[in-house]
Design an enzyme around this catalytic site. Structure first.
Site, PDB file in Angstrom:
ATOM      1  N   SER A 146       0.954  -1.393  -0.466  1.00  0.00           N
ATOM      2  CA  SER A 146      -0.041   0.242   0.201  1.00  0.00           C
ATOM      3  C   SER A 146       0.626   0.551  -0.034  1.00  0.00           C
ATOM      4  O   SER A 146       1.419   1.490  -0.952  1.00  0.00           O
ATOM      5  CB  SER A 146      -0.369   0.409   1.498  1.00  0.00           C
ATOM      6  OG  SER A 146      -1.726   0.630   1.182  1.00  0.00           O
ATOM      7  N   HIS A 159      -7.360  -5.495   1.009  1.00  0.00           N
ATOM      8  CA  HIS A 159      -6.268  -4.807   1.051  1.00  0.00           C
ATOM      9  C   HIS A 159      -5.029  -5.096   2.417  1.00  0.00           C
ATOM     10  O   HIS A 159      -3.912  -4.907   2.002  1.00  0.00           O
ATOM     11  CB  HIS A 159      -6.375  -3.129   1.376  1.00  0.00           C
ATOM     12  CG  HIS A 159      -5.871  -2.207   0.837  1.00  0.00           C
ATOM     13  ND1 HIS A 159      -4.794  -2.065  -0.359  1.00  0.00           N
ATOM     14  CD2 HIS A 159      -4.626  -1.435   2.387  1.00  0.00           C
ATOM     15  CE1 HIS A 159      -4.867  -1.427   0.032  1.00  0.00           C
ATOM     16  NE2 HIS A 159      -3.939  -0.867   0.892  1.00  0.00           N
TER      17      HIS A 159
END
Ligand SMILES: *[C@@H]1O[C@H](CO)[C@@H](O)[C@H](O)[C@H]1NC(C)=O
Ligand SMILES: *[C@@H]1O[C@H](CO)[C@@H](O)[C@H](O)[C@H]1NC(C)=O
Ligand SMILES: *[C@@H]1O[C@H](CO)[C@@H](O)[C@H](O)[C@H]1NC(C)=O
Ligand SMILES: *[C@@H]1O[C@H](CO)[C@@H](O)[C@H](O)[C@H]1NC(C)=O
Length: 389
Positions: free
Chosen positions: A156, A364
Site C-alpha cells: 500500500s 487490502h
C-alpha cells in the site's frame, strides 16, 4: 446518563483494558515465534530517526519490507510462522523491516520533538518518506551487508514511496533488484463508496478543524481514532458488524481470511500514527486525479518554480518514466483501496513492469494478514525473488 458521558465512560473502559492487554512489539513477536531479531537507528538527511528491524538470513540477498499507512514493521510478523518476514527469513533471505517517519517506532528526530515542535516535526507526507527515509534505509542495509543491491517489498503506502523514490532520486533504481508491490497505491481515482471514500469526502471540512485543534499527528496508538476503533470493534459492535461492516467498507470484505481471533489481534497492532499532512497529500492525489507532489495552493509558485522559465501553479507530477527498477504489481480482486482500474493507469506509465497478477478475493489487508499467505502469496514472492536474484 447522557450520550457524551456514556461515550467517555466507554472510552475509559476500553482504554484501561487495552493498557492491561499491551500488544507485543516487533522484537517480542519474533521471539515468541523462536527467532532472534535486532534493530538499528537510521538517521535521515533531514534528521528523522527511524527504527529498522533485522531478521538474519543465511547469506542470501537482503530484502527490505515497507508497511502501509498508519501501520508498522509489525504487520509483517503478525501471522507468526506463516507471515511474510518469517517465511522469507526461513528461505535464507536477510530480512529488514523498516518504519516510515512518524509511526510509533520512528517518532524521533535529532533536534525536533514530535510533541513540543509538532508543526515542524509533522511537516511531512509520503513525499519525504520516499525521498529521505528510503535512501537512508537502503544505504544503511547495503553498507551493513556489503551487497550492491537489495530486493524490496511494499504494501500500500509502502509501494507509493518507492514510486516517489524511483522518480525523485533515480540513482536508487539501480540498487533495487526487484520491487514487489503488494496492493499498489499511486492513483486514487473514483474510490468506491465506503469508509475510505467518506473520509476523503469529509476531509476538506475535517482537516481545518484538526489543524485548529493543533492535532498534527493522526491515527496514533491510544489516540482518539484508536479509542473509537477499539470501542466500536471490541465493545459496541463486535467482530461481525465491525469487520463485515466498517472495516470491509474501507478495505474490502474477506472475513474468511481475517478470522475473529486474529482480527482482534491485528487491530491492536494497527494505527501507529502518521501526519495530518500525509493524509492531506493522499486526499489531494484522489481529488485532483494526479500522482503529484504536495499542493501548497498559492505557495506552489514559490515551492516548485526554481530553475523554471514558466512559474508552476500546480505541483509537478511524479515522473513515473524514471522508475526504471523492475516492478511486480500484485493486486487483490476485492481490494477497495488499490483498484484494478487505477493500477492499470500506473502500469501504463511504469517502463519496467515485469509481472502483473490479481489474487482472487483478496482485500487490502490480506497481503499482510491473510491466514493462507503460504498458499496464495508467498509462492509468487519466492519465485520473483529467485528470478531477480
Ligand atoms: C520491545 O519491548 C521490550 C519490553 O518492553 C523492550 O525491552 C524492547 O526495547 C522493545 N523493543 C523495541 C524495538 O521497542
Ligand atoms: C515457529 O517456528 C519456530 C522456528 O522454526 C519453531 O521453533 C516454533 O515452534 C514455531 N512455532 C509455532 C507456533 O509453530
Ligand atoms: C514545512 O515544509 C515546507 C516545505 O519544505 C516549508 O516550506 C514550510 O515552511 C514548513 N513549515 C513548517 C511549519 O515547518
Ligand atoms: C520524465 O523523465 C523522462 C526520463 O528521464 C524524460 O525523458 C521526460 O522528459 C520527463 N518528463 C517530464 C514531463 O519531465
Amino acid at each position: 446518563m447522557n450520550p457524551l458521558n456514556l461515550l467517555l465512560l466507554s472510552v475509559l473502559i476500553v482504554q484501561s483494558s487495552t493498557q492491561e492487554d499491551k500488544p507485543l512489539n516487533f522484537t517480542q513477536l519474533t521471539a515468541k515465534y523462536g527467532r532472534q531479531s535486532e534493530h538499528f537507528d537510521v538517521v535521515t538527511e533531514d534528521g528523522y530517526i527511524l527504527t529498522l528491524f533485522h531478521l538474519k538470513g543465511e547469506g542470501k540477498k537482503p530484502v527490505l519490507l515497507m508497511h502501509g499507512l498508519c501501520d508498522s514493521a509489525e504487520t509483517f510478523v503478525l501471522r507468526g510462522n506463516s507471515s511474510i518476514a518469517m517465511t522469507l527469513a526461513d528461505e535464507g533471505y536477510d530480512i529488514w523491516a523498516g518504519n516510515s517517519r512518524g509511526n510509533q517506532y520512528s517518532r524521533r528526530h535529532v533536534s525536533l520533538s514530535p510533541d513540543r515542535n509538532a508543526k515542524q516535526f509533522w511537516n511531512f507526507s509520503f513525499h519525504e518518506m520516499g525521498t529521505y527515509d528510503l535512501p537512508a534505509m537502503i544505504d544503511f542495509i547495503l553498507h551493513k551487508t556489503g551487497k550492491k543491491k537489495l530486493s524490496v517489498v511494499g504494501h500500500s503506502q509502502g509501494t507509493t514511496i518507492f514510486y516517489v523514490l524511483g522518480s525523485s532520486r533515480p540513482e536508487y533504481n539501480d540498487k533495487v533488484s526487484v520491487f514487489i508491490a503488494l496492493a499498489p497505491v499511486a492513483y486514487l481515482n473514483d474510490m468506491p463508496p465506503g469508509l475510505g471514500d467518506s473520509i476523503i469526502k469529509a476531509w476538506p471540512e475535517l482537516d481545518p478543524f484538526l489543524k485548529w485543534l493543533g492535532l498534527e499527528e493522526e491515527f496514533e496508538k491510544n489516540g482518539v481514532f484508536d479509542w473509537v476503533s477499539q470501542l466500536i470493534c471490541h465493545g459496541m459492535l463486535g467482530y461481525n458488524i465491525c469487520e463485515r461492516g466498517v472495516v470491509a467498507s474501507a478495505i474490502g470484505d474477506d472475513s474468511k481470511r481475517l478470522e475473529p481471533g486474529f482480527f482482534k489481534v491485528a487491530l491492536h497492532h494497527f494505527l501507529k500514527g502518521t501526519s495530518r499532512k500525509n493524509l492531506n497529500h493522499f486526499v489531494q492525489v484522489s481529488n485532483r486525479r494526479r500522482f503529484a507532489q504536495y499542493d501548497y495552493g498559492l505557495l506552489n509558485v514559490d515551492h516548485y518554480s526554481h530553475n523554471k522559465e514558466v512559474p508552476l501553479e500546480y505541483p509537478p507530477e511524479y515522473n513515473l518514466t524514471r522508475v526504471t527498477m523492475p516492478v511486480a504489481l500484485i493486486l487483490g480482486e476485492h481490494d477497495k483501496v488499490s483498484l484494478v482500474s487505477n493500477v492499470k493507469i500506473l502500469m501504463r506509465k511504469l517502463p519496467n513492469v515485469v509481472y502483473y497478477h490479481v489474487i482472487e478475493e483478496f482485500n487490502h489487508a490480506d497481503f499482510v494478514w491473510a491466514n493462507d499467505l503460504q498458499k496464495t502469496l508467498i509462492p509468487i514472492m519466492k519465485e520473483l525473488l529467485v528470478r531477480f536474484a
